[in-house]
Scaffold this motif. Structure first.
Motif, PDB file in Angstrom:
ATOM      1  N   HIS A  19       2.694   1.218  -7.583  1.00 22.28           N
ATOM      2  CA  HIS A  19       1.746   1.057  -6.472  1.00 22.28           C
ATOM      3  C   HIS A  19       2.572   1.104  -5.193  1.00 22.28           C
ATOM      4  N   HIS A  20       2.621   2.281  -4.571  1.00 26.68           N
ATOM      5  CA  HIS A  20       3.509   2.485  -3.429  1.00 26.68           C
ATOM      6  C   HIS A  20       3.045   1.690  -2.211  1.00 26.68           C
ATOM      7  N   TYR A  21       1.759   1.491  -2.051  1.00 24.59           N
ATOM      8  CA  TYR A  21       1.266   0.746  -0.892  1.00 24.59           C
ATOM      9  C   TYR A  21       1.680  -0.723  -0.971  1.00 24.59           C
ATOM     10  N   CYS A  22       1.513  -1.326  -2.146  1.00 22.92           N
ATOM     11  CA  CYS A  22       1.881  -2.734  -2.328  1.00 22.92           C
ATOM     12  C   CYS A  22       3.333  -2.917  -2.734  1.00 22.92           C
ATOM     13  N   GLN A  23       4.060  -1.813  -2.973  1.00 24.34           N
ATOM     14  CA  GLN A  23       5.471  -1.856  -3.369  1.00 24.34           C
ATOM     15  C   GLN A  23       5.655  -2.660  -4.665  1.00 24.34           C
ATOM     16  N   ILE A  24       4.828  -2.332  -5.662  1.00 25.45           N
ATOM     17  CA  ILE A  24       4.887  -2.987  -6.962  1.00 25.45           C
ATOM     18  C   ILE A  24       5.184  -1.933  -8.020  1.00 25.45           C
ATOM     19  N   HIS A  25       6.144  -2.223  -8.913  1.00 23.56           N
ATOM     20  CA  HIS A  25       6.536  -1.303  -9.979  1.00 23.56           C
ATOM     21  C   HIS A  25       6.669  -2.107 -11.274  1.00 23.56           C
ATOM     22  N   GLN A  26       5.981  -1.645 -12.312  1.00 21.94           N
ATOM     23  CA  GLN A  26       5.994  -2.295 -13.613  1.00 21.94           C
ATOM     24  C   GLN A  26       6.213  -1.235 -14.684  1.00 21.94           C
ATOM     25  N   SER A  27       6.838  -1.641 -15.800  1.00 23.21           N
ATOM     26  CA  SER A  27       7.126  -0.691 -16.880  1.00 23.21           C
ATOM     27  C   SER A  27       7.111  -1.408 -18.218  1.00 23.21           C
ATOM     28  N   VAL A  28       6.801  -0.645 -19.289  1.00 22.96           N
ATOM     29  CA  VAL A  28       6.772  -1.128 -20.669  1.00 22.96           C
ATOM     30  C   VAL A  28       7.455  -0.087 -21.538  1.00 22.96           C
ATOM     31  N   ARG A  67      -4.614  -5.448 -16.882  1.00 21.91           N
ATOM     32  CA  ARG A  67      -5.968  -5.752 -16.414  1.00 21.91           C
ATOM     33  C   ARG A  67      -6.003  -6.311 -14.998  1.00 21.91           C
ATOM     34  N   ARG A  68      -4.896  -6.314 -14.299  1.00 21.22           N
ATOM     35  CA  ARG A  68      -4.894  -6.848 -12.936  1.00 21.22           C
ATOM     36  C   ARG A  68      -5.809  -6.022 -12.049  1.00 21.22           C
ATOM     37  N   SER A  69      -6.452  -6.716 -11.130  1.00 21.63           N
ATOM     38  CA  SER A  69      -7.368  -6.016 -10.223  1.00 21.63           C
ATOM     39  C   SER A  69      -6.661  -4.997  -9.351  1.00 21.63           C
ATOM     40  N   LEU A  70      -5.342  -5.133  -9.268  1.00 25.18           N
ATOM     41  CA  LEU A  70      -4.565  -4.201  -8.452  1.00 25.18           C
ATOM     42  C   LEU A  70      -4.667  -2.774  -8.959  1.00 25.18           C
ATOM     43  N   TRP A  71      -4.815  -2.594 -10.289  1.00 28.24           N
ATOM     44  CA  TRP A  71      -4.784  -1.262 -10.895  1.00 28.24           C
ATOM     45  C   TRP A  71      -6.171  -0.742 -11.241  1.00 28.24           C
ATOM     46  N   ARG A  72      -7.212  -1.497 -10.930  1.00 29.13           N
ATOM     47  CA  ARG A  72      -8.551  -1.082 -11.312  1.00 29.13           C
ATOM     48  C   ARG A  72      -9.363  -0.645 -10.105  1.00 29.13           C
ATOM     49  N   GLU A  73     -10.335   0.229 -10.341  1.00 28.83           N
ATOM     50  CA  GLU A  73     -11.245   0.686  -9.298  1.00 28.83           C
ATOM     51  C   GLU A  73     -12.344  -0.350  -9.082  1.00 28.83           C
ATOM     52  N   GLY A  74     -13.158  -0.128  -8.069  1.00 33.24           N
ATOM     53  CA  GLY A  74     -14.306  -0.981  -7.823  1.00 33.24           C
ATOM     54  C   GLY A  74     -14.013  -2.153  -6.928  1.00 33.24           C
ATOM     55  N   LEU A  75     -12.773  -2.307  -6.452  1.00 28.84           N
ATOM     56  CA  LEU A  75     -12.433  -3.406  -5.555  1.00 28.84           C
ATOM     57  C   LEU A  75     -12.389  -2.911  -4.115  1.00 28.84           C
ATOM     58  N   TYR A  89      -5.072  -8.447  -2.492  1.00 25.58           N
ATOM     59  CA  TYR A  89      -5.034  -7.212  -3.281  1.00 25.58           C
ATOM     60  C   TYR A  89      -3.632  -6.936  -3.806  1.00 25.58           C
ATOM     61  N   CYS A  90      -2.621  -7.158  -2.949  1.00 23.27           N
ATOM     62  CA  CYS A  90      -1.226  -6.894  -3.341  1.00 23.27           C
ATOM     63  C   CYS A  90      -0.472  -8.157  -3.752  1.00 23.27           C
ATOM     64  N   GLY A  91      -1.104  -9.327  -3.575  1.00 24.59           N
ATOM     65  CA  GLY A  91      -0.399 -10.558  -3.909  1.00 24.59           C
ATOM     66  C   GLY A  91       0.598 -10.980  -2.857  1.00 24.59           C
ATOM     67  N   LEU A  92       0.293 -10.724  -1.590  1.00 22.13           N
ATOM     68  CA  LEU A  92       1.193 -11.071  -0.479  1.00 22.13           C
ATOM     69  C   LEU A  92       0.678 -12.326   0.212  1.00 22.13           C
ATOM     70  N   TYR A  93       1.575 -13.334   0.348  1.00 21.57           N
ATOM     71  CA  TYR A  93       1.235 -14.577   1.035  1.00 21.57           C
ATOM     72  C   TYR A  93       2.444 -14.973   1.884  1.00 21.57           C
ATOM     73  N   GLU A  94       2.298 -14.825   3.206  1.00 19.47           N
ATOM     74  CA  GLU A  94       3.391 -15.125   4.128  1.00 19.47           C
ATOM     75  C   GLU A  94       2.891 -16.052   5.227  1.00 19.47           C
ATOM     76  N   ARG A  95       3.862 -16.803   5.784  1.00 18.00           N
ATOM     77  CA  ARG A  95       3.533 -17.738   6.862  1.00 18.00           C
ATOM     78  C   ARG A  95       4.665 -17.759   7.868  1.00 18.00           C
ATOM     79  N   ARG A  96       4.319 -17.721   9.147  1.00 17.41           N
ATOM     80  CA  ARG A  96       5.279 -17.787  10.241  1.00 17.41           C
ATOM     81  C   ARG A  96       4.901 -18.950  11.154  1.00 17.41           C
ATOM     82  N   ILE A  97       5.903 -19.775  11.495  1.00 21.11           N
ATOM     83  CA  ILE A  97       5.657 -20.996  12.259  1.00 21.11           C
ATOM     84  C   ILE A  97       6.404 -20.905  13.582  1.00 21.11           C
ATOM     85  N   PHE A  98       5.707 -21.285  14.680  1.00 18.07           N
ATOM     86  CA  PHE A  98       6.293 -21.270  16.024  1.00 18.07           C
ATOM     87  C   PHE A  98       6.055 -22.632  16.665  1.00 18.07           C
TER      88      PHE A  98
END
Length: 427
Positions: free
Chosen positions: A136-145, A184-192, A273-282
């Motif tokens: 998944h190039h947009y989310c920068q995720i790579h998996q293999s079996v 079965r992750r929603s990342l790889w399925r259509e309809g989202l 969608y990509c599993g990204l959770y970031e926080r920046r504090i000022f």
């Protein structure tokens, strides 16, 4: 009742690690912290950028997701072969003509997450290690079996097992096999709807306020929905750009800063969608305003009566040249005087050394002459003559023996005389 709930939450955080992990994952990982100071009355910009939050809707059914199967053979020679690949916006592509119609994956792979490889009529050349790769190039995720496939001619040897590294399939020659690859992750399925999975929001925590009591300032969604909380955004005191998801810029602007605006500001970026959770504090600090500039002089110049300006002449005054002679530094004279004295002392030492050596040499010569005179040694024209004053008279015995004995005695007497003479010479 509220106090009891608060105590239960504190106990859960202290004694239940899962509760702490869940709370931290919900808030997101802190990737940046900054201390920022602005003077009162100015405009502050708290930067919050993330290129991974840029939303680019793919009108070609998201070609950024790709699945491909590869085969690695170790015998008779090591080789890597691409079997097929597939993306949501294109049909599956088989690279080897021999495998067309014999190797495939389900057409509904990106709908149900089943990317299993189907091989019909297994042959001996199908033996090797198969790899199922999901990108998944947009989310920068790579998996293999990885799956090992072996081919056998005996029905009794047909089986499936785990060798500690990968699953091994032993398949009968000529049969069909399905190599499983299911995600079965929603990342790889259509309809989202991806635009409903991206959220950005800003929180404000005043000094002395707990983090769970922080005020929500604004919520932003990739779909274009926006929720403002409080009167600050309604009064245009705070703002975030409308095209934040287009460029990934979620910076918060605060105008007309006041002392009540100081505190902690946190930027939360969630990409479910990509599993990204970031926080920046000022941590924003409001400094006193700068002092005003001194007022410009507006009074008119005073004019005195009977004041006549001095008439100017057209003569141009040339530049004045002043020659200044500076005396030499005292240290310069002392330095050269030291050089002269050192040279003089060195010469005097050499002269004294020559005189002392010459006198010692003459003294040694006189002592040598006195010793020679005492021994009776005289040097005349390079020939040396010895005065033998203490020579012992050689004993002369009457010649009574015969002729042969006389000759022997004369030889012995000559030797004695020679020895005495040699002794005198060495002395």
């Amino acid at each position: 009742m509220q106090l009891e709930m608060t105590l239960l939450q504190i106990l859960a955080v202290l004694f239940l690690p899962g509760a702490w992990t869940q709370s931290s994952s919900r808030l997101g990982a802190v990737v940046e912290t900054k201390n920022i100071t602005f003077p009162a009355g100015s405009k502050a910009v708290l930067p919050c950028h993330s290129p991974r939050m840029v939303w680019t809707q793919d009108r070609l059914k998201d070609r950024q997701r790709v699945v491909h199967w590869d085969l690695v053979r170790s015998s008779p020679e090591y080789s890597v072969e691409r079997i097929l690949d597939m993306s949501p916006g294109a049909r599956q592509r088989v690279y080897n003509g021999f495998n067309k119609g014999r190797v495939s994956i389900p057409d509904s792979a990106f709908n149900d997450g089943n990317f299993s490889l189907v091989i019909d009529n297994v042959v001996t050349t199908d033996r090797g290690v198969y790899t199922c790769n999901l990108h998944h190039h947009y989310c920068q995720i790579h998996q293999s079996v990885q799956i090992q496939l072996n081919v056998t001619k005996s029905v009794r040897k047909e089986k499936r097992y785990w060798d500690g590294e990968r699953t091994v399939f032993v398949v009968l020659l000529g049969k069909s096999v399905v190599l499983p690859c299911v995600n079965r992750r929603s990342l790889w399925r259509e309809g989202l709807q991806e635009d409903q999975q991206q959220v950005a929001h800003w929180d404000f925590q005043a000094p002395g306020v707990r983090p769970d009591r922080a005020d929500r300032l604004v919520d932003l969604y990739a779909s274009g929905e926006r929720r403002d909380y409080g009167p600050l955004f309604a009064q245009n005191k705070m703002s975030v750009e409308e095209d934040a998801f287009t460029f990934g810029d979620f910076s918060l602007s605060i105008s007309d800063l006041k002392p009540v605006d100081k505190g902690l500001y946190s930027c939360h970026l969630h990409h479910h969608y990509c599993g990204l959770y970031e926080r920046r504090i000022f941590r924003l600090t409001v400094a006193p305003p700068p002092p005003p500039p001194p007022p410009a002089s507006t009074t008119a110049p005073r004019i005195f009566k009977n004041y006549e300006p001095v008439p100017r002449t057209d003569e141009v005054e040339g530049p004045r040249v002043v020659n200044v002679i500076l005396p030499e530094h005292r240290g310069y004279f002392v330095q050269h005087l030291g050089y002269f004295l050192a040279t003089f002392l060195l010469l005097a030492f050499v002269v004294v050394a020559v005189i002392v050596l010459t006198r010692r040499r003459k003294k040694r010569g006189l002592q040598y002459e006195l010793r020679r005179s005492e021994r009776g040694d005289v040097i005349i024209e390079g020939d040396m003559s010895l005065e033998c004053t203490e020579l012992r008279p050689c004993s002369q015995e009457p010649v009574i023996s015969d002729y042969k004995n006389n000759l022997l005695k004369e030889r012995d007497m000559t030797k004695d005389c020679n020895k005495d003479l040699d002794g005198k010479l060495w002395k």
